[in-house]
Design an enzyme around this catalytic site. Structure first.
Site, PDB file in Angstrom:
ATOM      1  N   CYS A   2      40.441  23.618  56.107  1.00  0.00           N
ATOM      2  CA  CYS A   2      41.688  24.334  55.890  1.00  0.00           C
ATOM      3  C   CYS A   2      42.215  24.926  57.194  1.00  0.00           C
ATOM      4  CB  CYS A   2      41.476  25.453  54.880  1.00  0.00           C
ATOM      5  SG  CYS A   2      40.673  24.940  53.357  1.00  0.00           S
ATOM      6  N   ARG A  27      43.065  18.308  60.558  1.00  0.00           N
ATOM      7  CA  ARG A  27      41.851  18.892  59.982  1.00  0.00           C
ATOM      8  C   ARG A  27      41.583  18.388  58.571  1.00  0.00           C
ATOM      9  NH1 ARG A  27      40.607  23.910  62.796  1.00  0.00           N
ATOM     10  NH2 ARG A  27      39.715  24.816  60.934  1.00  0.00           N
ATOM     11  N   TRP A  73      42.163  22.464  51.747  1.00  0.00           N
ATOM     12  CA  TRP A  73      41.290  21.374  51.329  1.00  0.00           C
ATOM     13  C   TRP A  73      40.493  21.900  50.149  1.00  0.00           C
ATOM     14  CZ3 TRP A  73      35.820  20.038  52.046  1.00  0.00           C
ATOM     15  CH2 TRP A  73      35.563  18.668  51.873  1.00  0.00           C
ATOM     16  N   ASN A  98      40.303  30.671  54.655  1.00  0.00           N
ATOM     17  CA  ASN A  98      39.402  29.540  54.871  1.00  0.00           C
ATOM     18  C   ASN A  98      37.995  29.979  54.532  1.00  0.00           C
ATOM     19  OD1 ASN A  98      41.570  28.156  55.907  1.00  0.00           O
ATOM     20  ND2 ASN A  98      40.889  28.230  58.030  1.00  0.00           N
ATOM     21  N   GLY A  99      37.216  29.091  53.925  1.00  0.00           N
ATOM     22  CA  GLY A  99      35.836  29.426  53.614  1.00  0.00           C
ATOM     23  C   GLY A  99      35.591  29.463  52.119  1.00  0.00           C
ATOM     24  N   GLU A 481      26.914   4.384  62.700  1.00  0.00           N
ATOM     25  CA  GLU A 481      28.221   4.955  63.009  1.00  0.00           C
ATOM     26  C   GLU A 481      29.335   3.955  62.695  1.00  0.00           C
ATOM     27  OE1 GLU A 481      31.222   7.566  64.474  1.00  0.00           O
ATOM     28  OE2 GLU A 481      29.226   7.820  63.573  1.00  0.00           O
ATOM     29  N   LYS A 485      32.386   4.693  60.071  1.00  0.00           N
ATOM     30  CA  LYS A 485      33.808   4.592  60.410  1.00  0.00           C
ATOM     31  C   LYS A 485      34.540   3.699  59.420  1.00  0.00           C
ATOM     32  CE  LYS A 485      34.059   7.413  63.516  1.00  0.00           C
ATOM     33  NZ  LYS A 485      33.123   8.116  62.657  1.00  0.00           N
ATOM     34  N   GLU A 488      34.930   5.538  56.116  1.00  0.00           N
ATOM     35  CA  GLU A 488      35.784   6.722  56.225  1.00  0.00           C
ATOM     36  C   GLU A 488      37.267   6.373  56.123  1.00  0.00           C
ATOM     37  OE1 GLU A 488      33.748  10.170  58.968  1.00  0.00           O
ATOM     38  OE2 GLU A 488      34.462   8.388  59.990  1.00  0.00           O
ATOM     39  N   HIS A 504      13.038  -6.121  53.346  1.00  0.00           N
ATOM     40  CA  HIS A 504      12.457  -5.096  52.484  1.00  0.00           C
ATOM     41  C   HIS A 504      13.448  -4.556  51.459  1.00  0.00           C
ATOM     42  CE1 HIS A 504       8.782  -5.070  54.822  1.00  0.00           C
ATOM     43  NE2 HIS A 504       9.505  -4.981  55.924  1.00  0.00           N
ATOM     44  N   LYS A 603      38.538  17.423  59.009  1.00  0.00           N
ATOM     45  CA  LYS A 603      38.118  17.251  60.395  1.00  0.00           C
ATOM     46  C   LYS A 603      36.974  18.186  60.756  1.00  0.00           C
ATOM     47  CE  LYS A 603      38.280  15.628  64.548  1.00  0.00           C
ATOM     48  NZ  LYS A 603      37.752  14.277  64.786  1.00  0.00           N
TER      49      LYS A 603
END
Length: 608
Positions: A2, A27, A73, A98-99, A481, A485, A488, A504, A603
């Site tokens: 946020c 963000r 968010w 925020n939080g 990674e 990506k 995402e 396996h 973000k």
């Protein structure tokens, strides 16, 4: 996560608030809103979706010389207009936050019993009613906030306005960053200084537990003990051009192409002609490094992957033990701290909640020292660590991290040498690694020249629903990674495995509809990797191999080779990152997804 913006001025500040929100869009958020005070009246506007929708909904009545704004968010309650911030109590008090308030349910019950009516599902609304309840009892806005703060359990960065006190905003910070922006006859606040770069270059960073107020004439700060305190004023030089895409279609593509330049920034002042300069970590670095016998790395997401690469470097090259753990698990399990262990935290923002909590936990234990690798100089991780190495990547706007990752890897390789010169790295080895680091920006530029070839390959992924990424050794975290990506920003399900693990279990997934991506530098594991990839071909899988030009791969009907510039083994993980970033980017463009602001993601994750 946020975003918060606030302003107090002698002019209409609605445009400043909107511009600040736009600069925080990177963000991640799902709704936005503003609250403005003018002539003793509070007006507001809230919208689900982008800031552009909020801007379009605002009318001539949405004006004021004091105001707060927010991008949300969702954590408590779905993304709806009634759950969007600001939140209100009565017709005169507004709060942005925020939080997470962990005891919001108990507070809600207490306040409901006093007659306060809740209209949202959020934890934030309890803050508004709690402060208003205290003001009804005779306190002014500042004293009400000071009294309310001890009642809140959890993490918060919050800002409050009241129509009957049209000359100030009161704010508080605990576990979620806030910064004051200083002007002339006007002052500002935000959760990120980037939101205010269009109006000021002077900032005051609130510390943990601080409460502050801003007015047109100045500001004041009180610490967690209630004492008035001074905080340093910091001037941020330069422009905020990182908030401009320039000629690039997306921020993510711009930031991919910035990597040669920002890696050069990471190296500047940290390496000499043939050695690293360990004083770059801090004045006490040499003394601390002399005592280090092992390393514990703690991070989340992409930063965790950079830590996994560093494990291969620190153990395989520096010659000392290294453990890597996801921060959200580390902080909630029992563990043993070995003597002489250096705790290394890695974070782009420096405000990642789980990583910051891990650092604070470490302060209570027997770690030799703490070090953070971070991109934000004024962040909590930087302020609270014994040593720090800034990545110098500049603001990263795209939610999917790119240049932050490669600069983290660069910084971690410098750390590897700093520690390893006390163990397994002699002068000749150090010279070789430093020479590779000097060559790194140019080799990254050469890797970017693969863009058109990768774009052509990416089109073959557009209709796929799953993908498998493979690597060996230090390239396995790079494959991880790459898979992250892809999922995402294109929403394709992607997994990553060490190539030797295929037999396996993962081999059961392979068919002609599942692309398999492999990274294949020319190293001692190459022949093992080739054998693993033959297993994929034997099952009808379609292979896409990012391979060193000298690795000996040739295009076949079921094998597409993307030749990667030859690089020294130590920097190869950094080089192979770039083609995988480009692949995920172009796949997302072909699929038409929101590249810079993918759904459900933020973000900077400043809550658990």
């Amino acid at each position: 996560m946020c975003g918060i913006v606030g302003a107090v001025a002698d002019r209409n500040i609605s445009g400043i608030l909107l511009e600040g929100l736009k600069r925080l869009e990177y963000r991640g958020y799902d709704s936005a809103g503003v609250a403005l005070v003018a002539g003793g009246t509070l007006t507001s506007c809230k919208q689900v979706g982008k800031v552009a929708a909020l801007e379009a909904a605002m009318t001539a009545e949405h004006r004021g010389n004091i105001g707060i704004a927010h991008t949300r968010w969702a954590t408590h309650g779905k993304p709806t207009e009634r759950n969007a911030h600001p939140h209100f109590s009565g017709s005169k008090l507004a709060v942005v936050h925020n939080g997470i308030i962990e005891n919001h349910a108990e507070l809600r019950d207490q306040l409901s019993a006093k007659g306060h009516e809740f209209v949202s599902e959020t934890d934030t609304e309890t803050i508004a009613h709690l402060i208003n309840d205290l003001m009804t009892g005779g306190l002014d806005l500042l004293e009400a906030v000071k009294t309310a703060i001890p009642e809140l359990e959890g993490a918060y960065g919050l800002a409050v306005v009241h129509a009957d006190e049209p000359n100030r905003i009161v704010c508080a910070r605990s576990g979620s960053p806030l910064v004051l922006g200083l002007g002339f006859g006007e002052n500002f606040l935000a959760s990120d200084q980037l939101a205010l770069r269009q109006v000021t270059d002077r900032f005051v960073y609130l510390e943990e537990g601080d409460i502050a107020e801003i007015t047109t004439s100045g500001y004041a700060i009180w610490n967690s003990d209630g004492d008035a305190v001074e905080r340093a004023i910091e001037r941020i030089e330069g422009t905020a051009d990182s908030a401009d895409k320039g000629h690039y279609r997306h921020f993510m593509l711009k930031e991919i192409y910035e990597q040669p330049a920002v890696v050069r920034n990471t190296l500047r002042g940290r390496i000499g002609r043939d050695h690293i300069l360990e004083q770059a970590f801090g004045s006490s670095a040499s003394e601390i490094f002399d005592k280090v016998q092992s390393v514990q790395i703690v991070a989340c997401g992409t930063s965790y992957h950079s830590g996994m690469v560093a494990k291969y470097w620190i153990e395989g090259v520096a010659g000392i033990p290294c453990r890597v753990e996801v921060a959200s698990e580390f902080r909630y399990r029992k563990f043993v701290v070995s003597p002489g262990t250096l705790l290394v935290t890695i974070s782009q923002s420096g405000e990642t909640a789980d990583t910051l909590a891990a650092l604070r936990l470490a302060k209570e234990l027997d770690y030799a020292a703490t070090l953070t690798i971070c991109n934000v100089a004024q962040s909590s991780l930087v302020r609270e660590s014994d040593l720090r190495l800034m990545t110098e990547a500049g603001p990263e706007i795209g939610v999917a991290s790119t240049k932050a990752f490669t600069t983290q890897l660069t910084a971690l390789l410098i750390l590897t040498v700093a520690l390893g010169r006390r163990y397994a790295i002699d002068r000749d080895k150090e010279r070789a690694i430093v020479a590779a680091l000097h060559a790194l920006p140019a080799t990254l530029s050469a890797a970017l020249e693969l863009d058109n070839d990768i774009c052509a390959v990416a089109e073959q992924f557009a209709d796929k629903h799953h993908a498998l990424f493979l690597g060996r050794g230090a390239q396995w975290p790079i494959a991880m990674e790459g898979a992250l990506k892809l999922k995402e920003i294109s929403y394709i399900h992607a997994e990553s495995y060490p190539a030797g693990e295929l037999k396996h279990g993962p081999l059961a997934l392979v068919d002609d509809d599942m692309p398999v991506v492999a990274v294949a530098p020319n190293n001692e594991l190459l022949e093992k990797l080739k054998s693993n990839l033959e297993e994929v071909q034997a099952r009808g899988g379609q292979l896409y191999v990012f391979a060193d030009k000298e690795a000996g791969f040739k295009n076949e009907s079921d094998l597409t080779v993307i030749p990667v510039p030859t690089s020294e083994e130590m920097i190869a993980p950094i080089i192979y990152t770039v083609p995988l970033q480009l692949l995920s980017y172009h796949v997302a463009v072909f699929k038409g997804t929101d590249v810079d602001q993918p759904r459900n993601l933020a973000k900077s994750v400043t809550v658990e």
